[in-house]
Scaffold this active site. Structure first.
Site, PDB file in Angstrom:
ATOM      1  N   HIS A 154     -24.405  -2.988  33.357  1.00  0.00           N
ATOM      2  CA  HIS A 154     -24.079  -1.979  35.787  1.00  0.00           C
ATOM      3  C   HIS A 154     -25.684  -1.801  35.555  1.00  0.00           C
ATOM      4  CE1 HIS A 154     -22.631  -0.163  38.716  1.00  0.00           C
ATOM      5  NE2 HIS A 154     -22.008   0.879  37.499  1.00  0.00           N
ATOM      6  N   LYS A 205      -9.176 -18.389  50.234  1.00  0.00           N
ATOM      7  CA  LYS A 205      -8.768 -19.282  51.156  1.00  0.00           C
ATOM      8  C   LYS A 205      -9.421 -20.907  50.080  1.00  0.00           C
ATOM      9  CE  LYS A 205      -8.959 -17.526  55.090  1.00  0.00           C
ATOM     10  NZ  LYS A 205      -9.778 -17.411  56.351  1.00  0.00           N
ATOM     11  N   ARG A 233     -20.533  -7.461  42.626  1.00  0.00           N
ATOM     12  CA  ARG A 233     -20.097  -7.020  41.615  1.00  0.00           C
ATOM     13  C   ARG A 233     -18.495  -7.930  41.127  1.00  0.00           C
ATOM     14  NH1 ARG A 233     -16.873  -1.936  39.941  1.00  0.00           N
ATOM     15  NH2 ARG A 233     -19.066  -0.820  38.967  1.00  0.00           N
ATOM     16  N   ARG A 273     -16.200   3.992  43.192  1.00  0.00           N
ATOM     17  CA  ARG A 273     -17.627   4.673  43.912  1.00  0.00           C
ATOM     18  C   ARG A 273     -18.895   3.982  43.373  1.00  0.00           C
ATOM     19  NH1 ARG A 273     -15.980   8.464  39.721  1.00  0.00           N
ATOM     20  NH2 ARG A 273     -13.836   7.263  39.851  1.00  0.00           N
ATOM     21  N   THR A 274     -19.138   3.095  43.089  1.00  0.00           N
ATOM     22  CA  THR A 274     -19.312   1.736  42.848  1.00  0.00           C
ATOM     23  C   THR A 274     -20.337   1.398  44.458  1.00  0.00           C
ATOM     24  OG1 THR A 274     -19.814   1.782  40.574  1.00  0.00           O
ATOM     25  CG2 THR A 274     -21.635   0.429  42.209  1.00  0.00           C
TER      26      THR A 274
END
Lengths: 179, 311
Positions: free
Chosen positions: B140, B90, B112, B62-63
């Site tokens: 957030h 990696k 995020r 969603r974000t």
């Protein structure tokens, strides 16, 4: 130093003449609507619409347009212009839109406004009305209705005061510093 | 003349760092973008020629999609990097990843990360605007901004409203950001949940804590339900989901304790039947889907305003 270019009587006469020119040029008022550029252009649009109501007895729709999202100088200027309301409650497709601004200068605001209008529909025609044309165009843009042509130097500023903003109607030329 | 507004920082790290004026400016600007989203052509050229990179070190649908749509509607070029496909697997360090993204020409970096403070760490080391899309259990910020925008739209104000935030406050960055924002604007914030998830020390932030819905929800104007984060419940914060839902789930009966004009919010994704009953989630008081739509407008506003700050 500042000088008065138009007083309230002269401004009113200029707007009255522009209203007549709009009717004459379009052979009536069929399909005409006004879109004013925030903020001065919005008040001038309402006045032109009121004048046409006096003459023809018909209310023409008036919308307001904010052009800040269509400017070409994002990241060049410091800070962002405040996003104001775009309020066009009618469909401009098929209409003759008279775009109204207070001062015509480089033409860049008008370019932005034309792009914004095109994103909202497909008008039959867009005409441009301005209270003051001060010259110094940077784009091939010309007004169809002009309240007053005033040749200026780049160091000067034009200030349009309107009673809707709580001031007396008048237009001032403010002298800049000589280079 | 066009009025101008300047942001102090090139980054959006958290609500904590923002002034009340800056928040009000974001919300005002977002209403302009809300109008753009109602048009047939939902795209404006405001940030044409600039590039946004969405760097997601944690799963998010969603974000990330909301940011991506906001970016596209501002005419940004968009690049999505997620942890499963990037060279992080990696062994590349976070800072190297960020510097490489910057070398690609990113003007905006939306990040995020499961660790709190990562956006802050990057912000000092890269020139691009860093936007926090959720860092650990810290903040957030765009979620709190879209919640505030939705409240303003429904209630016309934030000051003086009774806002109940229910659930796992301890782990919730959404709750953290909302607490900062709502208290800055003078709302009465109540946190409700089991004592293990609603620590008393949060009262230092100027909020009240409650352990039962019946007293906490009384006359509330806004109810924000939080998702029970199943991925964080392995340490036994409550005995069972059934017990949780029986004591702290929002159903019609509990909703009736709140003000009769109360709105119900949820940042998604919802656990239907656990923290929120379906008839509440889909009912007339729910503004959950409006939150999603408003999220795009708010994120557009944030990026538009940060785009005017020269580093």
């Amino acid at each position: 130093m500042s000088r008065e270019l138009l007083n309230n009587k002269e401004m009113d006469r200029a707007i009255t003449r522009m209203a007549h020119e709009i009717i004459e040029r379009n052979k009536g008022i069929e399909q005409i609507c006004f879109v004013g550029i925030q903020r001065g252009g919005v008040h001038l649009s309402s006045r032109l619409s009121a004048k046409i109501k006096d003459i023809e007895g018909v209310d023409l729709p008036v919308g307001s347009l904010d052009i800040s999202l269509y400017r070409d100088d994002v990241g060049i200027r410091k800070g962002q212009p405040v996003v104001r309301k775009t309020d066009i409650l009618f469909d401009i497709t098929g209409k003759k839109v008279v775009l109204v601004d207070d001062v015509l200068f480089t033409g860049r605001s008008i370019r932005a406004a034309l792009d914004a209008l095109m994103d909202m529909g497909r008008p039959d025609a867009i005409q441009l009305g301005v209270l003051i044309d001060r010259g110094h165009r940077e784009l091939p843009i010309k007004a169809d209705y002009v309240g007053k042509n005033i040749p200026t130097s780049l160091s000067e500023k034009i200030k349009v005061q309107l009673k809707e903003e709580g001031m007396e109607d008048r237009v001032m030329l403010i002298q800049g510093k000589r280079d | 003349m066009t009025a101008e507004c300047t942001f102090k920082s090139k980054d959006l790290l958290g609500i904590k760092e923002l002034s009340k004026d800056e928040i009000a400016l974001i919300l005002d600007t977002a209403s302009g973008f809300r109008d753009v989203l109602r048009r047939d052509i939902k795209k404006v050229p405001a940030l044409r020629g600039k590039t946004a990179v969405n760097l997601f070190f944690e799963p998010s649908t969603r974000t990330r999609t909301s940011f991506e749509l906001a970016e596209k509607r501002l005419s940004l070029d968009v690049l999505n990097l997620s942890v499963t496909t990037s060279s992080v697997v990696k062994g590349e360090t976070l800072m190297d990843t960020a510097l490489n993204v910057q070398a690609l020409g990113a003007d905006f970096m939306v990040i995020r990360h499961p660790s709190s403070g990562v956006p802050h760490l990057l912000s000092g080391n890269i020139k691009a605007s860093v936007i926090n899309a959720g860092d650990g259990t810290n903040e957030h910020p765009t979620q709190a901004l879209l919640d505030a925008f939705t409240i303003m739209e429904k209630k016309g104000r934030i000051e003086g409203l009774r806002v109940a935030i229910v659930g796992d406050i301890l782990h919730s960055r959404v709750a953290k950001s909302n607490i900062y924002l709502l208290t800055k604007f003078g709302a009465e914030v109540r946190l409700i949940g089991p004592p293990t998830l609603v620590p008393k020390r949060l009262e230092q932030l100027g909020v009240k804590t409650f352990y039962d819905m019946e007293t906490g929800l009384k006359d509330a104007d806004v109810i924000m339900m939080l998702r029970i984060q199943m991925e964080r419940q392995d340490r036994g914060f409550f005995p069972s989901t059934l017990e949780y839902s029986r004591y702290w789930g929002l159903n019609m009966e509990r909703l009736s304790l709140a003000d009769k004009e109360a709105i119900v919010m949820h940042p998604g994704p919802m656990n239907r039947g656990l923290e929120i009953a379906s008839d509440v989630a889909d009912g007339p008081r729910s503004v959950i889907l409006e939150q999603v739509t408003n999220g795009i407008a708010v994120r557009m506003a944030v990026m538009y305003l940060l785009g005017g700050v020269r580093g």
